[in-house]
Scaffold this motif. Sequence first.
Motif, PDB file in Angstrom:
ATOM      1  N   GLU A 123      33.912  28.036  40.302  1.00  0.00           N
ATOM      2  CA  GLU A 123      35.243  28.533  40.573  1.00  0.00           C
ATOM      3  C   GLU A 123      35.169  29.866  41.326  1.00  0.00           C
ATOM      4  N   THR A 124      36.030  29.991  42.317  1.00  0.00           N
ATOM      5  CA  THR A 124      36.046  31.208  43.105  1.00  0.00           C
ATOM      6  C   THR A 124      37.440  31.805  43.049  1.00  0.00           C
ATOM      7  N   ILE A 125      37.500  33.115  42.894  1.00  0.00           N
ATOM      8  CA  ILE A 125      38.803  33.749  43.017  1.00  0.00           C
ATOM      9  C   ILE A 125      38.854  34.427  44.387  1.00  0.00           C
ATOM     10  N   TYR A 126      39.865  34.039  45.167  1.00  0.00           N
ATOM     11  CA  TYR A 126      40.005  34.615  46.500  1.00  0.00           C
ATOM     12  C   TYR A 126      40.979  35.770  46.455  1.00  0.00           C
ATOM     13  N   LEU A 127      40.517  36.920  46.892  1.00  0.00           N
ATOM     14  CA  LEU A 127      41.374  38.092  46.962  1.00  0.00           C
ATOM     15  C   LEU A 127      41.664  38.366  48.423  1.00  0.00           C
ATOM     16  N   LEU A 145      36.643  45.897  39.404  1.00  0.00           N
ATOM     17  CA  LEU A 145      37.380  44.656  39.570  1.00  0.00           C
ATOM     18  C   LEU A 145      36.581  43.472  39.013  1.00  0.00           C
ATOM     19  N   ASP A 146      35.255  43.551  39.112  1.00  0.00           N
ATOM     20  CA  ASP A 146      34.436  42.455  38.573  1.00  0.00           C
ATOM     21  C   ASP A 146      34.660  42.292  37.064  1.00  0.00           C
ATOM     22  N   ILE A 147      34.901  43.412  36.367  1.00  0.00           N
ATOM     23  CA  ILE A 147      35.147  43.335  34.921  1.00  0.00           C
ATOM     24  C   ILE A 147      36.544  42.769  34.654  1.00  0.00           C
ATOM     25  N   VAL A 148      37.504  43.171  35.475  1.00  0.00           N
ATOM     26  CA  VAL A 148      38.866  42.629  35.355  1.00  0.00           C
ATOM     27  C   VAL A 148      38.822  41.101  35.519  1.00  0.00           C
ATOM     28  N   LEU A 149      38.107  40.637  36.525  1.00  0.00           N
ATOM     29  CA  LEU A 149      38.014  39.196  36.779  1.00  0.00           C
ATOM     30  C   LEU A 149      37.261  38.491  35.652  1.00  0.00           C
ATOM     31  N   PHE A 150      36.221  39.150  35.168  1.00  0.00           N
ATOM     32  CA  PHE A 150      35.431  38.580  34.071  1.00  0.00           C
ATOM     33  C   PHE A 150      36.309  38.372  32.833  1.00  0.00           C
ATOM     34  N   VAL A 151      37.061  39.417  32.463  1.00  0.00           N
ATOM     35  CA  VAL A 151      37.915  39.349  31.275  1.00  0.00           C
ATOM     36  C   VAL A 151      38.982  38.258  31.447  1.00  0.00           C
ATOM     37  N   GLY A 152      39.635  38.259  32.599  1.00  0.00           N
ATOM     38  CA  GLY A 152      40.691  37.277  32.854  1.00  0.00           C
ATOM     39  C   GLY A 152      40.167  35.861  32.840  1.00  0.00           C
ATOM     40  N   ASP A 210      38.053  38.017  50.347  1.00  0.00           N
ATOM     41  CA  ASP A 210      36.850  38.147  49.536  1.00  0.00           C
ATOM     42  C   ASP A 210      36.831  37.024  48.513  1.00  0.00           C
ATOM     43  N   GLY A 211      35.818  36.207  48.552  1.00  0.00           N
ATOM     44  CA  GLY A 211      35.669  35.147  47.550  1.00  0.00           C
ATOM     45  C   GLY A 211      34.703  35.610  46.478  1.00  0.00           C
ATOM     46  N   ILE A 212      35.176  35.717  45.233  1.00  0.00           N
ATOM     47  CA  ILE A 212      34.325  36.225  44.151  1.00  0.00           C
ATOM     48  C   ILE A 212      34.161  35.147  43.094  1.00  0.00           C
ATOM     49  N   GLN A 213      32.935  34.953  42.632  1.00  0.00           N
ATOM     50  CA  GLN A 213      32.687  33.971  41.574  1.00  0.00           C
ATOM     51  C   GLN A 213      32.427  34.711  40.274  1.00  0.00           C
ATOM     52  N   PRO A 214      33.410  34.743  39.367  1.00  0.00           N
ATOM     53  CA  PRO A 214      33.272  35.555  38.161  1.00  0.00           C
ATOM     54  C   PRO A 214      32.101  35.136  37.273  1.00  0.00           C
ATOM     55  N   ASP A 215      31.767  33.876  37.232  1.00  0.00           N
ATOM     56  CA  ASP A 215      30.718  33.421  36.321  1.00  0.00           C
ATOM     57  C   ASP A 215      29.581  32.724  37.033  1.00  0.00           C
ATOM     58  N   ASN A 216      29.474  32.961  38.320  1.00  0.00           N
ATOM     59  CA  ASN A 216      28.531  32.212  39.142  1.00  0.00           C
ATOM     60  C   ASN A 216      28.763  30.719  38.981  1.00  0.00           C
ATOM     61  N   ARG A 276      46.269  47.508  49.868  1.00  0.00           N
ATOM     62  CA  ARG A 276      47.089  46.707  48.965  1.00  0.00           C
ATOM     63  C   ARG A 276      46.535  45.289  48.793  1.00  0.00           C
ATOM     64  N   ILE A 277      46.507  44.829  47.543  1.00  0.00           N
ATOM     65  CA  ILE A 277      46.113  43.441  47.293  1.00  0.00           C
ATOM     66  C   ILE A 277      47.312  42.540  47.586  1.00  0.00           C
ATOM     67  N   LEU A 278      47.111  41.571  48.455  1.00  0.00           N
ATOM     68  CA  LEU A 278      48.221  40.721  48.888  1.00  0.00           C
ATOM     69  C   LEU A 278      48.364  39.504  47.990  1.00  0.00           C
ATOM     70  N   ASN A 279      47.247  39.035  47.492  1.00  0.00           N
ATOM     71  CA  ASN A 279      47.284  37.812  46.723  1.00  0.00           C
ATOM     72  C   ASN A 279      45.926  37.545  46.101  1.00  0.00           C
ATOM     73  N   ALA A 280      45.933  36.873  44.968  1.00  0.00           N
ATOM     74  CA  ALA A 280      44.689  36.477  44.324  1.00  0.00           C
ATOM     75  C   ALA A 280      44.889  35.062  43.814  1.00  0.00           C
ATOM     76  N   GLU A 281      43.925  34.232  44.058  1.00  0.00           N
ATOM     77  CA  GLU A 281      44.094  32.853  43.624  1.00  0.00           C
ATOM     78  C   GLU A 281      42.754  32.216  43.275  1.00  0.00           C
ATOM     79  N   ASN A 282      42.781  31.452  42.193  1.00  0.00           N
ATOM     80  CA  ASN A 282      41.584  30.722  41.761  1.00  0.00           C
ATOM     81  C   ASN A 282      41.496  29.383  42.449  1.00  0.00           C
ATOM     82  N   THR A 283      40.299  29.007  42.805  1.00  0.00           N
ATOM     83  CA  THR A 283      40.136  27.674  43.370  1.00  0.00           C
ATOM     84  C   THR A 283      38.709  27.171  43.129  1.00  0.00           C
ATOM     85  N   THR A 284      38.580  25.857  43.053  1.00  0.00           N
ATOM     86  CA  THR A 284      37.235  25.300  42.938  1.00  0.00           C
ATOM     87  C   THR A 284      36.811  24.683  44.264  1.00  0.00           C
TER      88      THR A 284
END
Length: 338
Positions: A172-176, A85-92, A163-169, A184-192
């Motif tokens: 910006e955080t993507i919350y899953l 998933l980290d690669i998916v987030l990185f690419v996106g 789960d708050g993930i920071q794709p590039d340190n 099941r993934i319910l939602n994913a959203e970017n936020t600063t």
Amino acid sequence: MRKKKVYQQTIKRTYRPEVTHCVDCGSRLQRTVTISARTVITLTEVIKVVHRGYRCPQSDCPGHQRLYRSSQADALALQGFTFGLDIVLFVGHQRLREHKTVDEIHTVLSQRLAQVQQTISRREMLFLFEAYTALLRAGTEVAQDEPWKEEARANHGLILSIDGIQPDNGNETIYLRRDVLTGRILNAENTTESTKERLQQILAPVVALELPVIGVISDAQPTELQAVAELWPHAPHQICQFHAIREAGRLIDNADHRVKTDMRIRMQEKTHAYRHNLHKRLREAEEREEHNEAEMAQLHILEEYAAMVEGALNVESKPPFQYGGLAMHEALSKIEAS
Ligand SMILES: [Zn+2]
């Protein structure tokens, strides 16, 4: 024909549910099934993932049929994907936020993967990008997925993982948000922003599903704890073990380092002097006209012990699970016992 990938430097890891006790009756959960055994390639390592599913052992418990999964295992990769998933987030992130071209991203990603002896084709990467856009649409799909909702109701509700993930340190955080019970993934959203209000906004689609939340797992940022406590005041909130262990590990590692340094200071010089002296006595014994075999043998044994002690003093740490100080103490105790 597609060549089978050979995974070098693979780490095998077993994942168990973060929730260890039945949310209905409190019994300790028991292992019942292996949900999956698969390889996941992340940006930093290749993991052979063994994912174990647990159930409540009480057959008369209303929650007996519920299968508990590991949120951490599900967070590694989307279902059916080998690339993490980290690669998916990185690419996106590179594509949509940094506006990099597909070729630019492919070059950078290939370089990153080369560090773990892996490759990715351009087509595979585009597939990951599609997965990323699907991820951002997940919320709408879940809301309309009646069969899934039925499944969630059969579980008496959701165990929500945040789960708050920071794709590039970066900032910006993507919350899953994921349901741990169905994976099941319910939602994913970017936020600063990660204020309590923003997090409640991000969690609003989960509230809108109108399914009971019977438990929450998060990485325990204070604002997350507050947001969750207000939205679901009765749901037990568990801090993700991975994050907790990482934090605890840091403390233990610091303490271990002090012990190790202390032991070294106390023993290194003495051991060194002792060995020096032994070497001198050995030389003298050898030079003597009449060899005293017993003395020689004893000196050799003593020298072996001293070498082991010196070796033990140089044991290094490999955090988070190998502690040099502890290993040193164990080694010295063994030598002493012998
Ligand atoms: Zn139970």
